[in-house]
Design a protein around this motif. Structure first.
Motif, PDB file in Angstrom:
ATOM      1  N   THR A  26      30.184 -22.681   5.025  1.00 36.44           N
ATOM      2  CA  THR A  26      30.024 -22.415   6.065  1.00 36.44           C
ATOM      3  C   THR A  26      31.286 -22.282   6.987  1.00 36.44           C
ATOM      4  OG1 THR A  26      29.923 -24.908   6.695  1.00 36.44           O
ATOM      5  CG2 THR A  26      27.722 -23.689   5.684  1.00 36.44           C
ATOM      6  N   SER A  27      32.387 -22.401   6.524  1.00 39.16           N
ATOM      7  CA  SER A  27      33.620 -22.323   7.281  1.00 39.16           C
ATOM      8  C   SER A  27      34.478 -21.292   6.782  1.00 39.16           C
ATOM      9  CB  SER A  27      34.444 -23.746   7.036  1.00 39.16           C
ATOM     10  OG  SER A  27      33.584 -24.836   7.761  1.00 39.16           O
ATOM     11  N   ASN A  28      34.616 -20.937   5.502  1.00 32.13           N
ATOM     12  CA  ASN A  28      35.511 -19.993   4.897  1.00 32.13           C
ATOM     13  C   ASN A  28      34.791 -19.277   4.006  1.00 32.13           C
ATOM     14  OD1 ASN A  28      38.227 -20.889   6.344  1.00 32.13           O
ATOM     15  ND2 ASN A  28      37.565 -22.804   5.273  1.00 32.13           N
ATOM     16  N   ALA A  29      35.211 -17.941   3.725  1.00 33.13           N
ATOM     17  CA  ALA A  29      34.602 -17.275   2.591  1.00 33.13           C
ATOM     18  C   ALA A  29      35.481 -17.551   1.440  1.00 33.13           C
ATOM     19  CB  ALA A  29      34.565 -15.474   2.838  1.00 33.13           C
ATOM     20  N   LEU A  30      34.853 -17.969   0.153  1.00 28.71           N
ATOM     21  CA  LEU A  30      35.519 -18.379  -0.925  1.00 28.71           C
ATOM     22  C   LEU A  30      35.492 -17.365  -2.048  1.00 28.71           C
ATOM     23  CD1 LEU A  30      33.461 -21.812  -1.369  1.00 28.71           C
ATOM     24  CD2 LEU A  30      35.669 -21.422   0.032  1.00 28.71           C
ATOM     25  N   GLY A  31      34.794 -16.587  -1.948  1.00 26.32           N
ATOM     26  CA  GLY A  31      34.789 -15.527  -3.081  1.00 26.32           C
ATOM     27  C   GLY A  31      33.430 -14.316  -2.850  1.00 26.32           C
ATOM     28  N   ALA A  32      33.643 -13.199  -3.803  1.00 25.21           N
ATOM     29  CA  ALA A  32      32.465 -12.410  -3.593  1.00 25.21           C
ATOM     30  C   ALA A  32      32.420 -11.645  -5.079  1.00 25.21           C
ATOM     31  CB  ALA A  32      32.955 -11.288  -2.646  1.00 25.21           C
TER      32      ALA A  32
END
Length: 338
Positions: free
Chosen positions: A60-66
């Motif tokens: 909800t604050s940063n994109a961590l992975g995909a």
């Protein structure tokens, strides 16, 4: 490769480390950021995720992975649900702070506040979306508003939100993020092709059941190496992420652990040759080839070439052990290194 307009994508909320009492159901899942995402039939869009879909995980604050989903499993399960003691609703009764009261927010409330909600177990379906094979870490400082704008709906509370991959791709402007985008597009494209492809005439084939050992933590190990070295093959230099594998500097089959400083990124063919001892690293940090490889120009160019980085002491010891074991076996003798 440009993202296809029909590429399916999802934004998944990863809540590792969040105090369970702050969640609507007071329930925890066995999510592992680099391998799989767990959810249940109480979660909206639970039945819509399917193999070949792209998933972006964020806190909800940063994109961590995909990654790209390789499989989705489901089965019966139970969940301890929290109920509003006033209206009986099991949904959206939550506390806004760790020690504050629980508030029923069903359809904007019966609004009841309590420090003692009712708990009970309920039967439901549990799901697990696996994406370990293609997982890539992300470190993006994208404003929340832009992430929400890339979603297909405005409900920010959903744990699984439809995501416009085309709109989200436009947010991946820096070089590392652009490389991640291209790799995911490639994985999704290949996966779709593998599903849609059909033989004009089916050849003889089939499958047999076998027992196999899966390497636990392999995706996390690869993600850590990518963070450490970037998209760089230790022998040849910069390479597309899709071509790079996490290579152990020791026999993982014998040890079963991912040691710190115990790995490098290698192109798939070079990884295989390294595991077989046909490529080694000298004490001077130079590549040494078995004589049988010198007849192949693309490999002969590597003989005597320095590594793309200077190995630390721990890695030097691993390289020395690799040289010693394969020297004892002989250059052209294969041993179980992986």
């Amino acid at each position: 490769m440009q993202p296809a307009e029909n590429t399916r994508a999802w934004l998944l909320t990863y809540r590792d480390g969040v105090e369970p009492s702050l969640r609507s159901g007071g329930h925890t899942y066995d999510d592992v950021l680099s391998s799989h995402y767990s959810y249940d039939s109480n979660v909206k869009n639970c039945e819509k995720i399917r193999p070949g879909d792209i998933v972006v995980l964020w806190d909800t604050s940063n994109a961590l992975g995909a990654s790209v989903v390789s499989s989705v499993t489901s089965g019966p399960g139970k969940k301890r649900m929290r109920y509003c003691p006033n209206c009986g609703s099991p949904r959206n009764i939550r506390r806004r702070s760790e020690k504050g009261p629980f508030i029923c927010e069903l359809n904007r409330g019966c609004g009841h506040r309590t420090m003692h909600p009712r708990y009970d177990w309920t039967d439901l379906t549990v799901y697990s979306a696996d994406y370990e094979e293609a997982f890539l870490p992300l470190s993006l400082n994208i404003p929340k508003e832009q992430v929400h704008a890339a979603c297909d709906n405005d409900n920010k509370r959903l744990s699984i939100r439809g995501l416009s991959w085309q709109r989200f791709s436009n947010l991946l402007q820096d070089a590392p993020s652009a490389a991640v985008k291209r790799t995911l597009d490639l994985h999704a494209h290949r996966f779709t092709k593998s599903i849609d492809f059909a033989y004009p005439q089916e050849p003889p084939g089939g499958f047999s059941s076998v027992m196999a050992r899966a390497r636990i933590g392999q995706a996390s190990f690869r993600a850590k190496l990518i963070s450490q070295f970037g998209s760089v093959c230790a022998f040849t230099g910069p390479s597309p992420l899709a071509t790079l594998e996490a290579a152990h500097l020791y026999s993982y089959a014998a040890v079963g652990l991912h040691h710190e400083h115990g790995g490098i990124l290698l192109r798939r063919d070079l990884h295989s040759l390294f595991d077989q001892g046909l490529i080694r690293v000298s004490s001077a940090h130079a590549i040494e080839l078995d004589q049988t490889l010198l007849d192949y120009p693309q490999y002969a160019l590597l003989d005597g070439k320095s590594l793309e980085f200077k190995p630390n002491r721990a890695m030097q010891k691993w390289f020395e052990t690799h040289r010693t074991q394969h020297s004892e076996q002989g250059w052209s003798t294969q041993i179980s290194w992986s």
